[in-house]
Design a protein around this motif. Structure first.
Motif, PDB file in Angstrom:
ATOM      1  N   GLU A 236      -9.753   4.107  15.138  1.00 11.29           N
ATOM      2  CA  GLU A 236      -8.316   3.985  14.942  1.00 11.29           C
ATOM      3  C   GLU A 236      -7.973   2.742  14.134  1.00 11.29           C
ATOM      4  OE1 GLU A 236      -4.191   3.353  16.878  1.00 11.29           O
ATOM      5  OE2 GLU A 236      -5.951   2.727  18.008  1.00 11.29           O
ATOM      6  N   GLY A 237      -8.690   1.636  14.395  1.00  9.49           N
ATOM      7  CA  GLY A 237      -8.417   0.387  13.687  1.00  9.49           C
ATOM      8  C   GLY A 237      -8.682   0.535  12.194  1.00  9.49           C
ATOM      9  N   ILE A 238      -9.790   1.193  11.850  1.00 10.30           N
ATOM     10  CA  ILE A 238     -10.143   1.405  10.443  1.00 10.30           C
ATOM     11  C   ILE A 238      -9.082   2.278   9.771  1.00 10.30           C
ATOM     12  CG2 ILE A 238     -11.866   2.383   8.904  1.00 10.30           C
ATOM     13  CD1 ILE A 238     -13.973   1.759  11.019  1.00 10.30           C
ATOM     14  N   ASN A 239      -8.687   3.332  10.469  1.00 11.14           N
ATOM     15  CA  ASN A 239      -7.691   4.238   9.899  1.00 11.14           C
ATOM     16  C   ASN A 239      -6.369   3.521   9.640  1.00 11.14           C
ATOM     17  OD1 ASN A 239      -9.646   6.124  10.216  1.00 11.14           O
ATOM     18  ND2 ASN A 239      -8.722   7.140  11.981  1.00 11.14           N
ATOM     19  N   ARG A 240      -5.996   2.669  10.597  1.00 16.42           N
ATOM     20  CA  ARG A 240      -4.740   1.953  10.428  1.00 16.42           C
ATOM     21  C   ARG A 240      -4.833   0.971   9.267  1.00 16.42           C
ATOM     22  NH1 ARG A 240      -3.012  -1.596  13.833  1.00 16.42           N
ATOM     23  NH2 ARG A 240      -4.818  -1.521  15.210  1.00 16.42           N
ATOM     24  N   TYR A 241      -5.983   0.327   9.146  1.00 24.05           N
ATOM     25  CA  TYR A 241      -6.197  -0.616   8.046  1.00 24.05           C
ATOM     26  C   TYR A 241      -5.968   0.069   6.702  1.00 24.05           C
ATOM     27  CZ  TYR A 241      -8.988  -3.303   4.676  1.00 24.05           C
ATOM     28  OH  TYR A 241      -9.424  -3.980   3.572  1.00 24.05           O
ATOM     29  N   ILE A 242      -6.489   1.283   6.564  1.00 31.47           N
ATOM     30  CA  ILE A 242      -6.355   1.990   5.296  1.00 31.47           C
ATOM     31  C   ILE A 242      -4.934   2.518   5.095  1.00 31.47           C
ATOM     32  CG2 ILE A 242      -7.161   4.005   4.007  1.00 31.47           C
ATOM     33  CD1 ILE A 242      -9.899   3.467   5.449  1.00 31.47           C
ATOM     34  N   ASP A 243      -4.404   3.164   6.136  1.00 30.93           N
ATOM     35  CA  ASP A 243      -3.088   3.800   5.993  1.00 30.93           C
ATOM     36  C   ASP A 243      -1.950   2.787   5.937  1.00 30.93           C
ATOM     37  OD1 ASP A 243      -4.472   6.103   6.149  1.00 30.93           O
ATOM     38  OD2 ASP A 243      -3.938   6.562   8.225  1.00 30.93           O
ATOM     39  N   GLU A 244      -2.051   1.749   6.759  1.00 28.92           N
ATOM     40  CA  GLU A 244      -0.903   0.846   6.882  1.00 28.92           C
ATOM     41  C   GLU A 244      -0.995  -0.349   5.949  1.00 28.92           C
ATOM     42  OE1 GLU A 244      -0.560  -0.347  10.938  1.00 28.92           O
ATOM     43  OE2 GLU A 244      -0.388   1.722  11.650  1.00 28.92           O
ATOM     44  N   TYR A 245      -2.196  -0.737   5.595  1.00 27.95           N
ATOM     45  CA  TYR A 245      -2.309  -1.947   4.776  1.00 27.95           C
ATOM     46  C   TYR A 245      -2.695  -1.647   3.329  1.00 27.95           C
ATOM     47  CZ  TYR A 245      -2.938  -6.798   3.601  1.00 27.95           C
ATOM     48  OH  TYR A 245      -2.801  -8.024   3.012  1.00 27.95           O
ATOM     49  N   ILE A 246      -3.819  -0.943   3.150  1.00 23.60           N
ATOM     50  CA  ILE A 246      -4.334  -0.736   1.799  1.00 23.60           C
ATOM     51  C   ILE A 246      -3.484   0.252   0.991  1.00 23.60           C
ATOM     52  CG2 ILE A 246      -6.313   0.069   0.462  1.00 23.60           C
ATOM     53  CD1 ILE A 246      -6.784  -2.638   1.737  1.00 23.60           C
ATOM     54  N   ALA A 247      -3.160   1.397   1.598  1.00 24.44           N
ATOM     55  CA  ALA A 247      -2.441   2.436   0.850  1.00 24.44           C
ATOM     56  C   ALA A 247      -1.115   1.924   0.264  1.00 24.44           C
ATOM     57  CB  ALA A 247      -2.230   3.668   1.737  1.00 24.44           C
ATOM     58  N   PRO A 248      -0.263   1.224   1.050  1.00 24.94           N
ATOM     59  CA  PRO A 248       0.977   0.709   0.453  1.00 24.94           C
ATOM     60  C   PRO A 248       0.728  -0.283  -0.688  1.00 24.94           C
ATOM     61  CG  PRO A 248       1.061   0.580   2.851  1.00 24.94           C
ATOM     62  CD  PRO A 248      -0.326   0.958   2.486  1.00 24.94           C
ATOM     63  N   GLN A 249      -0.309  -1.120  -0.541  1.00 23.16           N
ATOM     64  CA  GLN A 249      -0.647  -2.069  -1.611  1.00 23.16           C
ATOM     65  C   GLN A 249      -0.994  -1.347  -2.904  1.00 23.16           C
ATOM     66  OE1 GLN A 249      -3.866  -4.594  -0.366  1.00 23.16           O
ATOM     67  NE2 GLN A 249      -2.479  -6.257   0.196  1.00 23.16           N
ATOM     68  N   LEU A 250      -1.818  -0.303  -2.784  1.00 27.16           N
ATOM     69  CA  LEU A 250      -2.250   0.435  -3.971  1.00 27.16           C
ATOM     70  C   LEU A 250      -1.057   1.086  -4.654  1.00 27.16           C
ATOM     71  CD1 LEU A 250      -5.517   2.051  -2.637  1.00 27.16           C
ATOM     72  CD2 LEU A 250      -5.353   0.553  -4.614  1.00 27.16           C
ATOM     73  N   LYS A 251      -0.154   1.614  -3.838  1.00 28.46           N
ATOM     74  CA  LYS A 251       1.035   2.271  -4.382  1.00 28.46           C
ATOM     75  C   LYS A 251       1.859   1.248  -5.169  1.00 28.46           C
ATOM     76  CE  LYS A 251       3.444   5.795  -4.892  1.00 28.46           C
ATOM     77  NZ  LYS A 251       2.871   6.984  -5.486  1.00 28.46           N
TER      78      LYS A 251
END
Lengths: 300, 424
Positions: free
Chosen positions: B71-86
């Motif tokens: 869950e922690g890894i998933n949140r890292y990608i969905d909540e932190y990385i994905a918005p940055q990339l966008k």
């Protein structure tokens, strides 16, 4: 004229066949195709993917003592589960139909396990039955046992009791659901006749219910058998490591040891499918014989 | 009746048509991909200028295939990385949870069908899966040369970047994270945890039923038995070269002997083992055993934080070291958006993304960037990261770090365990 007559006659004769055609095509498309493909993989074809090997190597590697022992364990457990849930299921269906046919809540209790996936069932039973589980803690607090270790080993145990428990919890309701409508209907239809002829309840079960129910009862047990034979979750979570349950071994081979071992995993499953099919055919043959001999269950 | 026959005849005919259409469509796509395959579209992304890659990547969607069980890894990608990339690159990142074995299988089949336009853009792989992918030519190529963040912050000569379970990476995958194996113990029950195999054996004998390990081929259990090999072997470094059947056959005997000596004193007297690390953690949580283990130095701190492990849990490494491995990101040969995939991989190697990943609330695992190469403010930020109460210091971990064995040895030991220890 005669030709047309013959044609219509033969169409008439086989009209049932056209009715099942869509279903048949569906089965052929989605099942036979996949089966043939898997079978070819297990034989060692598709070398580009799985590496070069002699034809049939997976089966050669399989047929040694330890695999046959595992096969025995797997078939044995599946057989035990299907017999146990068959007998318990029939008894419960009879009890429900006789005593509580108007109390829906009792039926609901037996339908409850349907909503629970096997994986969750295994997990829940592990939580309550392990040595430091719920029941063990309760027993400890009530002073029934001196330490958690005194609680009987039911999960990862020597004889597969945990596996048997978990499967029974899931499969008995299936048999009940399968038999219950028939049992109520038969009781309703036959009770007066049977009473008039002066037979008691057990005689009625023996001479009326069981002979009529036998095909569907045995069929249900066979479904349970082939399901348990191929399913993975419960033994993976609850069986002793050295149990050697074949679906668990196949899963390990398939996922852990690279592409070159995958044909072996598929071969294991083909063997299981073959066993289940073989038993199905034997049962069908028995049924045919049984119908021919006048559907007699008991001698005398 | 005749009407019915006509109908079914028609149905049959339709099915026939479908089959024919299906076959011819396949032929066609083969033709076009053959032409495409020879075109330079695939190769050029590796020769392109980075600015060009970034501008070509704009507006694309990247499908990131990875194991989705944390869950922690998933949140890292969905909540932190994905918005940055966008925000920074106008790239939409979509996380596609799937086991590595499965997506590698999918790629093998796609390669077979000469499908040059797949669906996967970025993959999270390592070990056996990377070896399969590289040997079967399923990856885009040496991507790390092109990634600015790799060039700037990663020490390309370090063995944890050059080798992935003993297999040379040659730049085909970019190092994403690093983890080290640690043992976990309950300090309220154990004062001095064992630091070697001999001490562990003694401890197990003094505390029967309080130790066990997950049955290999479970990932963690398999790593545990490799530690036993390191402890019993005369020269562990001999295993870092190619696979040597004779060597392992000879030395594995001591491994089985050591494990079988401990067996009667294990949980369930060694008649059964936890089937997965999750089951062992459960036993530890319930106090049924007093030690557990994990291929993640910060995992225990995470479990304490979430309340699953007792506060008194601590971790330790063996005197002779514990295994560490790197896991990587790669791009498949047929990624539909290769430019955007490159940008995403590069972004995962940025100092900000890497340091955020170390925070316990997301993942807590170690960075693959070289500390000396980081800019001053990143170094300061790194020092401030709290890796949790049970996580050992960076020095203690790095002083006891062992490289991983090649996948052949790993497999050989797993099979050997099943035959020589598990099934006895």
């Amino acid at each position: 004229m005669l030709v047309i007559y013959k044609m219509t006659k033969s169409i008439h004769k086989h009209k049932g066949l056209f009715g099942v055609l869509p279903a048949l095509l569906f089965v052929i498309f989605f099942f036979i195709g996949g089966f043939i493909y898997s079978f070819r993989i297990s034989l060692g074809e598709y070398e580009e993917i799985y590496g070069v090997n002699e034809i049939g190597w997976a089966y050669k590697e399989l047929f040694d003592g330890s695999f046959l022992a595992s096969l025995g364990v797997t078939v044995g457990i599946a057989g035990a589960v299907s017999l146990l849930s068959g007998i318990m299921g029939l008894l419960i269906a009879l009890l429900l139909a006789t005593y509580t046919y108007n109390k829906t809540w009792t039926h609901l209790i037996f339908q409850l396990p349907f909503g629970v996936p096997h994986l969750l069932a295994a997990y829940m039973l592990t939580q309550v039955f392990m040595q430091t589980g719920w029941y063990s803690r309760i027993a400890y607090h009530l002073g029934w046992i001196d330490s958690f270790e005194a609680f009987p080993v039911l999960i990862h145990d020597q004889w597969g009791i945990g596996v048997l428990l978990a499967y029974s919890w899931k499969e008995i309701p299936f048999i009940v659901l399968l038999l219950y409508p028939f049992v109520t209907k038969l009781l309703h239809e036959w009770r007066d006749t049977v009473n008039m002829l002066g037979a008691n309840n057990s005689q009625m079960i023996r001479w009326v219910l069981i002979p009529i129910l036998l095909p569907i009862w045995v069929g249900g047990m066979w479904i349970v058998f082939s399901f348990v034979l191929g399913s993975y979750e419960i033994p993976a979570l609850m069986a002793r490591t050295s149990f050697g349950f074949i679906p668990v071994m196949a899963w390990q081979e398939y996922t852990q040891f690279g592409l070159s071992r995958q044909p072996l995993a598929i071969a294991m499953n083909i063997v299981l499918a073959f066993v289940s099919l073989l038993i199905g055919i034997v049962l069908l043959a028995c049924q045919k014989k049984w119908y021919e001999s006048g559907r007699r269950v008991w001698k005398g | 009746m005749l009407k019915k026959l006509k109908k079914s005849g028609f149905a049959l005919f339709m099915v026939f048509l479908l089959i024919v259409a299906g076959c011819s469509a396949k032929e066609e796509s083969k033709d076009t991909t053959d032409k495409k395959g020879k075109s330079t579209a695939d190769v050029s992304v590796l020769d392109k200028d980075w600015k060009e890659i970034v501008s070509d990547a704009k507006g694309s969607t990247v499908n990131f295939y990875l194991w989705g069980g944390d869950e922690g890894i998933n949140r890292y990608i969905d909540e932190y990385i994905a918005p940055q990339l966008k925000k920074e690159y106008d790239i939409t990142l979509k996380r596609q949870p799937m086991d590595a074995v499965e997506f590698i299988n999918k790629l093998v089949v796609e390669k077979q069908a000469k499908n040059n336009e797949g669906v996967m853009d970025v993959l999270w792989i390592n070990g056996e899966n990377f070896k399969t992918a590289k040997e079967k030519d399923l990856l885009l190529g040496p991507i790390t040369n092109v990634l600015p963040n790799f060039q700037e912050y990663v020490d390309a000569d370090s063995p944890d970047v050059q080798y992935d379970f003993g297999f040379p990476t040659e730049g085909y995958e970019a190092p994403w994270g690093k983890v080290q194996f640690v043992f976990t113990y309950d300090s309220s029950k154990i004062e001095n945890p064992p630091r070697s195999l001999a001490e562990l054996e003694q401890w197990v004998k003094e505390n029967p039923g309080k130790f066990t390990y997950p049955a290999p081929p479970d990932f963690t259990g398999s790593a545990f038995i490799r530690h036993i090999l390191n402890e019993t072997s005369d020269d562990y470094s001999a295993y870092l070269n190619g696979f040597d059947q004779k060597l392992i056959e000879k030395e594995a005997k001591d491994v089985w002997a050591a494990l079988n000596r401990m067996k009667p004193y294990l949980w369930r007297e060694g008649t059964s083992y936890p089937q997965s690390i999750a089951q062992l953690d459960q036993l530890y949580k319930n106090g049924e055993v007093w030690m557990t283990m994990g291929y993640d130095e910060a995992g225990t701190s995470n479990y304490i934080k979430s309340g699953e492990f007792p506060e008194s849990s601590k971790t330790f490494v063996l005197e002779k070291g514990t295994l560490a491995n790197t896991h990587f990101l790669a791009i498949p040969y047929n990624a539909p958006n290769k430019d955007a995939a490159m940008v995403v991989v590069n972004h995962f190697l940025s100092t900000d993304a890497q340091l955020k990943k170390m925070e316990l609330q997301y993942w807590g695992e170690n960075t693959t960037l070289t500390i000396d190469r980081l800019p001053e403010e990143a170094k300061q930020r790194l020092e401030k990261i709290d890796r949790g109460p049970a996580t050992l210091t960076q020095e203690e971990l790095s002083e006891h770090r062992l490289p991983e064995l090649s996948a052949e040895y790993v497999e050989w030991l797993e099979r050997g365990w099943i035959e020589n220890v598990g099934n006895l």
